[in-house]
Design a protein around this motif. Structure first.
Motif: not given
Length: 170
Positions: A2-28
């Motif tokens: 499946t295509t990653p949800d880049w909008e949600a990933i961008e939001s999580a990235y920009r929010a800065g509250s999760l480490p990048l690895r956690a964002i990656g795990e959350k969105y596969g």
């Protein structure tokens, strides 16, 4: 795949509250792929302080919101979503600390009711030391979770720390 949800990933990235690895795990998705995409598209992890400020304001007011998690478009919406998640974490920590306070209080009551004898004084001393240490940790963690003292030294926990030091030396 499946295509990653880049909008949600961008939001999580920009929010800065999760480490990048956690964002990656959350969105596969691999965190290195997120880094490449962020660099390519010029994403900035610039909302961390605003998220922290909004989280603290919500925790102070004990506000919890549940609702539709619509698409995140604006900075304000990203801050709102990230601070809601952070509020949930802080409130869960407070709940856990309350449970630990109950446990340390049970230990204290048990030790108060136990007679110290020549046969058990060494183990009682260790139990008392462990109990005081646990109580100090719970007090410090609660004061931090409830934003008490704002980083100032606390005389009640300092006194308990002094007591712990004297018990461990004695």
């Amino acid at each position: 795949m499946t295509t990653p949800d880049w909008e949600a990933i961008e939001s999580a990235y920009r929010a800065g509250s999760l480490p990048l690895r956690a964002i990656g795990e959350k969105y596969g998705i691999n965190h290195a792929t997120i880094i490449k995409k962020a660099k390519k598209e010029g994403w900035q992890r610039d909302l961390t302080e605003q998220v922290r400020t909004a989280t603290n304001a919500k925790v102070t007011k004990s506000v919890t919101r549940k609702g539709n998690q619509s698409e995140v478009v604006t900075d304000e919406q990203i801050i709102e979503q990230a601070s809601d998640e952070a509020v949930s974490v802080v409130l869960a920590h407070r709940e856990g600390l309350a449970a630990w306070r109950g446990i340390t209080n049970k230990l204290r009551v048990f030790l108060e009711d136990t007679e110290i004898t020549e046969d058990n004084h060494a183990s009682m001393s260790r139990s008392i030391t462990a109990g005081v240490d646990a109580q100090i940790k719970v007090i410090k963690a609660e004061r931090e979770a409830y934003n008490i003292d704002s980083g100032e030294k606390n005389s009640s926990t300092d006194t308990l720390s002094d007591l712990m030091d004297s018990l461990s030396k004695g």
